[in-house]
Write a protein that holds these residues in place. Sequence first.
Motif, PDB file in Angstrom:
ATOM      1  N   LEU A  67      47.570  39.932  38.985  1.00  0.00           N
ATOM      2  CA  LEU A  67      47.928  38.541  38.694  1.00  0.00           C
ATOM      3  C   LEU A  67      46.856  37.555  39.127  1.00  0.00           C
ATOM      4  O   LEU A  67      46.902  36.390  38.730  1.00  0.00           O
ATOM      5  CB  LEU A  67      49.246  38.176  39.392  1.00  0.00           C
ATOM      6  N   SER A  68      45.918  38.008  39.940  1.00  0.00           N
ATOM      7  CA  SER A  68      44.915  37.108  40.517  1.00  0.00           C
ATOM      8  C   SER A  68      43.532  37.743  40.431  1.00  0.00           C
ATOM      9  O   SER A  68      43.087  38.405  41.367  1.00  0.00           O
ATOM     10  CB  SER A  68      45.251  36.787  41.981  1.00  0.00           C
ATOM     11  N   PRO A  69      42.827  37.544  39.306  1.00  0.00           N
ATOM     12  CA  PRO A  69      41.506  38.168  39.166  1.00  0.00           C
ATOM     13  C   PRO A  69      40.521  37.723  40.232  1.00  0.00           C
ATOM     14  O   PRO A  69      39.580  38.450  40.551  1.00  0.00           O
ATOM     15  CB  PRO A  69      41.065  37.734  37.765  1.00  0.00           C
ATOM     16  N   GLU A  70      40.749  36.545  40.817  1.00  0.00           N
ATOM     17  CA  GLU A  70      39.837  36.087  41.864  1.00  0.00           C
ATOM     18  C   GLU A  70      39.936  36.957  43.112  1.00  0.00           C
ATOM     19  O   GLU A  70      38.989  37.055  43.899  1.00  0.00           O
ATOM     20  CB  GLU A  70      40.104  34.624  42.223  1.00  0.00           C
ATOM     21  N   ILE A  71      41.089  37.594  43.305  1.00  0.00           N
ATOM     22  CA  ILE A  71      41.261  38.510  44.423  1.00  0.00           C
ATOM     23  C   ILE A  71      40.691  39.873  44.075  1.00  0.00           C
ATOM     24  O   ILE A  71      39.979  40.501  44.853  1.00  0.00           O
ATOM     25  CB  ILE A  71      42.746  38.623  44.810  1.00  0.00           C
ATOM     26  N   ALA A  72      41.032  40.362  42.894  1.00  0.00           N
ATOM     27  CA  ALA A  72      40.561  41.674  42.467  1.00  0.00           C
ATOM     28  C   ALA A  72      39.065  41.684  42.165  1.00  0.00           C
ATOM     29  O   ALA A  72      38.449  42.739  42.121  1.00  0.00           O
ATOM     30  CB  ALA A  72      41.342  42.120  41.226  1.00  0.00           C
ATOM     31  N   GLN A  73      38.487  40.493  41.964  1.00  0.00           N
ATOM     32  CA  GLN A  73      37.055  40.346  41.702  1.00  0.00           C
ATOM     33  C   GLN A  73      36.631  41.150  40.471  1.00  0.00           C
ATOM     34  O   GLN A  73      35.650  41.907  40.494  1.00  0.00           O
ATOM     35  CB  GLN A  73      36.244  40.740  42.933  1.00  0.00           C
ATOM     36  N   VAL A  74      37.400  40.986  39.399  1.00  0.00           N
ATOM     37  CA  VAL A  74      37.066  41.620  38.130  1.00  0.00           C
ATOM     38  C   VAL A  74      36.919  40.540  37.064  1.00  0.00           C
ATOM     39  O   VAL A  74      37.474  39.455  37.186  1.00  0.00           O
ATOM     40  CB  VAL A  74      38.138  42.641  37.695  1.00  0.00           C
ATOM     41  N   LYS A  75      36.158  40.864  36.025  1.00  0.00           N
ATOM     42  CA  LYS A  75      35.928  39.907  34.949  1.00  0.00           C
ATOM     43  C   LYS A  75      36.668  40.302  33.671  1.00  0.00           C
ATOM     44  O   LYS A  75      36.479  39.701  32.633  1.00  0.00           O
ATOM     45  CB  LYS A  75      34.425  39.800  34.677  1.00  0.00           C
ATOM     46  N   ASP A  76      37.521  41.310  33.769  1.00  0.00           N
ATOM     47  CA  ASP A  76      38.280  41.736  32.599  1.00  0.00           C
ATOM     48  C   ASP A  76      39.287  40.664  32.206  1.00  0.00           C
ATOM     49  O   ASP A  76      39.698  39.839  33.018  1.00  0.00           O
ATOM     50  CB  ASP A  76      39.047  43.026  32.901  1.00  0.00           C
ATOM     51  N   THR A  77      39.714  40.712  30.965  1.00  0.00           N
ATOM     52  CA  THR A  77      40.835  39.878  30.546  1.00  0.00           C
ATOM     53  C   THR A  77      42.110  40.421  31.192  1.00  0.00           C
ATOM     54  O   THR A  77      42.142  41.533  31.725  1.00  0.00           O
ATOM     55  CB  THR A  77      41.003  39.898  29.027  1.00  0.00           C
ATOM     56  N   PHE A  78      43.173  39.634  31.114  1.00  0.00           N
ATOM     57  CA  PHE A  78      44.444  40.058  31.679  1.00  0.00           C
ATOM     58  C   PHE A  78      44.892  41.369  31.024  1.00  0.00           C
ATOM     59  O   PHE A  78      45.326  42.309  31.711  1.00  0.00           O
ATOM     60  CB  PHE A  78      45.485  38.956  31.463  1.00  0.00           C
ATOM     61  N   ALA A  79      44.769  41.450  29.701  1.00  0.00           N
ATOM     62  CA  ALA A  79      45.192  42.656  28.989  1.00  0.00           C
ATOM     63  C   ALA A  79      44.360  43.867  29.404  1.00  0.00           C
ATOM     64  O   ALA A  79      44.896  44.975  29.577  1.00  0.00           O
ATOM     65  CB  ALA A  79      45.086  42.435  27.481  1.00  0.00           C
ATOM     66  N   GLU A  80      43.051  43.672  29.588  1.00  0.00           N
ATOM     67  CA  GLU A  80      42.195  44.777  30.012  1.00  0.00           C
ATOM     68  C   GLU A  80      42.553  45.243  31.414  1.00  0.00           C
ATOM     69  O   GLU A  80      42.570  46.449  31.703  1.00  0.00           O
ATOM     70  CB  GLU A  80      40.727  44.352  29.957  1.00  0.00           C
ATOM     71  N   THR A  81      42.838  44.280  32.284  1.00  0.00           N
ATOM     72  CA  THR A  81      43.224  44.619  33.653  1.00  0.00           C
ATOM     73  C   THR A  81      44.509  45.434  33.664  1.00  0.00           C
ATOM     74  O   THR A  81      44.623  46.441  34.370  1.00  0.00           O
ATOM     75  CB  THR A  81      43.406  43.345  34.491  1.00  0.00           C
ATOM     76  N   LEU A  82      45.491  45.005  32.870  1.00  0.00           N
ATOM     77  CA  LEU A  82      46.754  45.739  32.804  1.00  0.00           C
ATOM     78  C   LEU A  82      46.545  47.146  32.266  1.00  0.00           C
ATOM     79  O   LEU A  82      47.107  48.112  32.790  1.00  0.00           O
ATOM     80  CB  LEU A  82      47.756  44.988  31.931  1.00  0.00           C
ATOM     81  N   GLU A  83      45.732  47.273  31.230  1.00  0.00           N
ATOM     82  CA  GLU A  83      45.500  48.584  30.634  1.00  0.00           C
ATOM     83  C   GLU A  83      44.898  49.550  31.653  1.00  0.00           C
ATOM     84  O   GLU A  83      45.348  50.701  31.793  1.00  0.00           O
ATOM     85  CB  GLU A  83      44.580  48.455  29.418  1.00  0.00           C
ATOM     86  N   LYS A  84      43.874  49.109  32.375  1.00  0.00           N
ATOM     87  CA  LYS A  84      43.246  49.966  33.378  1.00  0.00           C
ATOM     88  C   LYS A  84      44.212  50.294  34.518  1.00  0.00           C
ATOM     89  O   LYS A  84      44.279  51.438  35.001  1.00  0.00           O
ATOM     90  CB  LYS A  84      42.001  49.282  33.935  1.00  0.00           C
ATOM     91  N   THR A  85      44.975  49.279  34.953  1.00  0.00           N
ATOM     92  CA  THR A  85      45.899  49.466  36.071  1.00  0.00           C
ATOM     93  C   THR A  85      46.997  50.448  35.712  1.00  0.00           C
ATOM     94  O   THR A  85      47.307  51.376  36.479  1.00  0.00           O
ATOM     95  CB  THR A  85      46.513  48.116  36.478  1.00  0.00           C
ATOM     96  N   PHE A  86      47.591  50.287  34.541  1.00  0.00           N
ATOM     97  CA  PHE A  86      48.717  51.134  34.167  1.00  0.00           C
ATOM     98  C   PHE A  86      48.271  52.555  33.808  1.00  0.00           C
ATOM     99  O   PHE A  86      48.993  53.520  34.069  1.00  0.00           O
ATOM    100  CB  PHE A  86      49.494  50.498  33.016  1.00  0.00           C
ATOM    101  N   ALA A  87      47.098  52.687  33.248  1.00  0.00           N
ATOM    102  CA  ALA A  87      46.578  54.029  32.976  1.00  0.00           C
ATOM    103  C   ALA A  87      46.358  54.789  34.281  1.00  0.00           C
ATOM    104  O   ALA A  87      46.693  55.978  34.397  1.00  0.00           O
ATOM    105  CB  ALA A  87      45.282  53.942  32.180  1.00  0.00           C
ATOM    106  N   ALA A  88      45.813  54.103  35.273  1.00  0.00           N
ATOM    107  CA  ALA A  88      45.602  54.725  36.582  1.00  0.00           C
ATOM    108  C   ALA A  88      46.937  55.053  37.241  1.00  0.00           C
ATOM    109  O   ALA A  88      47.094  56.110  37.868  1.00  0.00           O
ATOM    110  CB  ALA A  88      44.785  53.799  37.475  1.00  0.00           C
ATOM    111  N   ALA A  89      47.909  54.161  37.114  1.00  0.00           N
ATOM    112  CA  ALA A  89      49.227  54.392  37.695  1.00  0.00           C
ATOM    113  C   ALA A  89      49.888  55.626  37.098  1.00  0.00           C
ATOM    114  O   ALA A  89      50.511  56.431  37.810  1.00  0.00           O
ATOM    115  CB  ALA A  89      50.105  53.158  37.487  1.00  0.00           C
ATOM    116  N   ARG A  90      49.765  55.800  35.794  1.00  0.00           N
ATOM    117  CA  ARG A  90      50.315  56.975  35.132  1.00  0.00           C
ATOM    118  C   ARG A  90      49.665  58.246  35.672  1.00  0.00           C
ATOM    119  O   ARG A  90      50.325  59.267  35.891  1.00  0.00           O
ATOM    120  CB  ARG A  90      50.100  56.878  33.620  1.00  0.00           C
ATOM    121  N   GLN A  91      48.359  58.178  35.883  1.00  0.00           N
ATOM    122  CA  GLN A  91      47.630  59.344  36.379  1.00  0.00           C
ATOM    123  C   GLN A  91      48.119  59.750  37.766  1.00  0.00           C
ATOM    124  O   GLN A  91      48.148  60.935  38.113  1.00  0.00           O
ATOM    125  CB  GLN A  91      46.144  59.038  36.399  1.00  0.00           C
ATOM    126  N   LEU A  92      48.517  58.761  38.559  1.00  0.00           N
ATOM    127  CA  LEU A  92      49.004  59.021  39.913  1.00  0.00           C
ATOM    128  C   LEU A  92      50.480  59.407  39.954  1.00  0.00           C
ATOM    129  O   LEU A  92      50.980  59.867  40.973  1.00  0.00           O
ATOM    130  CB  LEU A  92      48.804  57.770  40.779  1.00  0.00           C
TER     131      LEU A  92
END
Length: 270
Positions: A67-92
């Motif tokens: 919810l806060s890209p300034e904390i995560a320090q990423v330049k992805d769009t919100f949709a890109e951030t969600l995609e990476k986050t949820f893909a990793a979550a599924r893997q775990l």
Amino acid sequence: MSTPQLSLQLYSARQVLETDEEGTLARLAELGLRNVEVFDFVRRAKELSDTLGRHGLSARTGHANFLSPEIAQVKDTFAETLEKTFAAARQLGLETVIDPFVPAARWAEEEEIARTAELLNEAAEAAADYGLRVGYHNHSQEFVHSINGSNAFDLFVSRLDPAVSLEIDIYWAAAGGKDVVSLLRRLGSRVQALHVKDGAIIDDPFSSDTPFDPARTGQVAPGQGEVPLDAALAAASDAKFAIIEFDYYDGDIFEGIEAGVSYLSKRGIV
């Protein structure tokens, strides 16, 4: 009323994890833990999944700043951030991905509160495509403002889709000035997880100009401080997880965790 499962937010042991991840996870398993809550997992989901598995540990909840890209320090769009986050979550093998912190400035104005809720609702919709849920974890800054007579956190919850879970950090809610037992009763089944944390009840440190120093929290093992944990656990009758966490512990962290495991196991939480 259901009995929550015991877990540990691995952030509690971050220093020893950095120096000896294998040994730390082995020690946690020896203390009786079977579930943990992960953090900073997106960049290393496969590696972390393998390491947890070697020690008989599972992660069903995890923290990620989406919810806060300034904390995560990423330049992805919100949709890109969600995609990476949820893909990793599924893997775990996670069930719920929880955003752990939205900065204090975003809780002082109704428009910002509404925007945060809207982003979480969008994330919940996207998470469903991965078979996941999303949630929010509070600190104290969410509770210190009133908007048109309503507490900022209550206003936030009122705008959330029912698909969004809440993980209530009992210690930080108390630091925000809330009667945590009444809060948990009012939120009811929205609360799917608890952070079981104890210490002296301090004032909200996140809305001041002074940098937050975790060492000033005075946190102790569950059951040894001022937070009404027994009553809070009883009030959160639908919580699925009771998660031990220390932001800071002045001593051997394994001793603190062991005391937390003992405290919860005596209450039937294992």
